[in-house]
Motif scaffolding. Structure first.
Motif, PDB file in Angstrom:
ATOM      1  N   LYS A 133       1.214   4.080   5.985  1.00  0.00           N
ATOM      2  CA  LYS A 133       2.230   3.539   4.870  1.00  0.00           C
ATOM      3  C   LYS A 133       2.106   4.172   3.431  1.00  0.00           C
ATOM      4  N   ASP A 134       0.993   4.422   3.203  1.00  0.00           N
ATOM      5  CA  ASP A 134       0.497   5.253   1.898  1.00  0.00           C
ATOM      6  C   ASP A 134       1.018   6.546   2.012  1.00  0.00           C
ATOM      7  N   PRO A 135       1.846   6.955   1.342  1.00  0.00           N
ATOM      8  CA  PRO A 135       2.244   8.561   1.520  1.00  0.00           C
ATOM      9  C   PRO A 135       1.253   9.506   1.162  1.00  0.00           C
ATOM     10  N   SER A 136       0.316   9.086   0.046  1.00  0.00           N
ATOM     11  CA  SER A 136      -0.773   9.943  -0.272  1.00  0.00           C
ATOM     12  C   SER A 136      -1.493  10.490   0.844  1.00  0.00           C
ATOM     13  N   LYS A 137      -1.635   9.449   1.744  1.00  0.00           N
ATOM     14  CA  LYS A 137      -2.609   9.644   2.939  1.00  0.00           C
ATOM     15  C   LYS A 137      -2.017  10.108   4.230  1.00  0.00           C
TER      16      LYS A 137
END
Length: 430
Positions: free
Chosen positions: A313-317
């Motif tokens: 859900k976290d685009p950076s991950k």
């Protein structure tokens, strides 16, 4: 210019009787206007017309292509098969009636044409030519006869890991290329993935399977790290950051790719409810339970790690397309199947066969000479045949199929198809 046509007119009479004219007709903004220009000779007039048509992309479709049969129908277009006059090569041409499309749809069409003119990749549909008249737009593209991926996966069992590798490797290649070129697709789903060749519906994927990303109407050219805010796409495939209205980047395409791979491996969409609002809530807030899922427990842990990395859900991950291509599961699959292909091509398969109780055939001199082996040897001594058979591919192991391809219910239209984002939300960002 776009929206204009150029026509030679007959020899003038009166004061211009010694001149040769051509007319430019424009229809920009719905206002029709025309103007006649003159040349001293017919040859000069024809040269001007050809130059202007080429510059304004007003060449005639029929001058370069031959119409063939109709092969499809869209919301505001028809698709025909056509052949290039010069060499007989087959293509598809989409014919759009301008009066049938809205300003918004016209803008999406222009965006798609502009982006397809910029890109060139084996896993992206190829734009060949564009023609325009006052009434129609003709878009000539490579001929893809396999239809949509959506129709191929509905009604068949879940993908085994080898099939997942064939699909994912091509999706990752295509997205990696687009993102490197600064293009975000923004509407990646099975309906927008086309198959190059015809395949039997429900058949297993093999090395000849080839896909093409298509439908770039919602796509956008972005600068590195640019943040987009306009929500668009198809809800069940849309990333949480798109729905949260906080801004998103190219990572949204990777989420969509993860949803597609989840669908073909699990047999259903990861977030799928009756109501649109419930789907949005699930995408934003619900976590997927991989370990408690009976089907995912039968899939290799490295593949689960890859798919869960796409659905972070976290685009950076979230995994990038380049990281997907270098993921341990992808490397293992590539090496395993490259080795299989090399073995199949270069390694002879030796079969040693024992055949018992085959009597020796009578010799032409059997009346004068007894057999060197004798009757007893002919009846009881096994005959060993060493046979070399080349270029036979290794068949898939039943054990590996059981481990990597959990059988289950076929995919259905209900668990593969999703609603589009509401119409007002599907506008190209200015």
């Amino acid at each position: 210019a776009i929206g204009s046509t150029k026509h030679p007119v007959s020899r003038m009479t009166g004061p211009e009787s010694n001149l040769f004219g051509f007319k430019i007709v424009t229809g920009v903004g719905g206002v029709r206007d025309s103007r006649i220009f003159y040349a001293k000779t017919e040859e000069e007039r024809d040269s001007w017309v050809e130059i202007l048509r080429s510059a304004g992309r007003d060449r005639k479709f029929i001058s370069g292509y031959i119409w063939k049969e109709k092969i499809g129908t869209g919301k505001f277009s028809n698709v025909y098969k056509c052949e290039r006059r010069s060499n007989g090569e087959a293509f598809a041409v989409k014919v759009i009636k301008k009066k049938h499309i809205s300003e918004e749809e016209n803008e999406l069409l222009r965006t798609e044409i502009a982006i397809l003119r910029l890109v060139a990749h084996r896993n992206i549909v190829k734009l060949i030519d564009v023609f325009e008249t006052l009434e129609h737009i003709y878009i000539v593209m490579e001929l893809l006869e396999g239809g949509e991926l959506y129709h191929h996966i509905v009604g068949r069992s879940r993908f085994c890991e080898y099939e997942a590798y064939i699909l994912l490797s091509q999706l990752a290649d295509g997205l990696d290329y687009l993102h490197s070129a600064g293009v975000v697709h923004r509407d990646l789903k099975p309906e927008n993935i086309l198959l190059k060749n015809k395949t039997k519906q429900g058949s297993r994927l093999d090395s000849s399977f080839e896909i093409k990303l298509s439908d770039f109407g919602l796509s956008k050219l972005v600068a590195p790290n640019e943040i987009m805010k306009l929500p668009c796409g198809t809800i069940s495939y849309v990333a949480p950051e798109v729905l949260s209205l906080k801004g998103y980047g190219i990572e949204a395409d990777l989420w969509s790719m993860g949803v597609i791979m989840y669908l073909v491996l699990r047999g259903k969409l990861p977030f799928n409810s009756e109501e649109k609002e419930d789907i949005i809530e699930e995408i934003l807030h619900d976590d997927l339970e991989w370990e408690k899922d009976r089907i995912w427990s039968q899939v290799s842990s490295k593949l689960v790690d890859l798919i869960s990395g796409l659905l972070h859900k976290d685009p950076s991950k979230r995994l990038t397309a380049a990281q997907v291509k270098q993921h341990p599961w992808m490397i293992e699959m590539k090496e395993a199947h490259s080795l299989d292909a090399t073995d199949a091509e270069n390694t002879p398969i030796k079969l040693q066969v024992k055949v018992n109780n085959i009597p020796n055939p009578p010799s032409h001199n059997s009346e004068n000479k007894s057999s060197p082996l004798g009757t007893t040897d002919g009846e009881n001594t096994p005959i060993k045949l060493l046979v070399e058979v080349s270029n036979i591919p290794n068949p898939p192991s039943r054990d590996s199929e059981k481990q990597s391809s959990p059988s289950g219910a076929p995919l259905t239209k209900d668990n593969a198809q999703a609603d589009a984002v509401d119409k007002p939300e599907v506008n190209e960002e200015k």
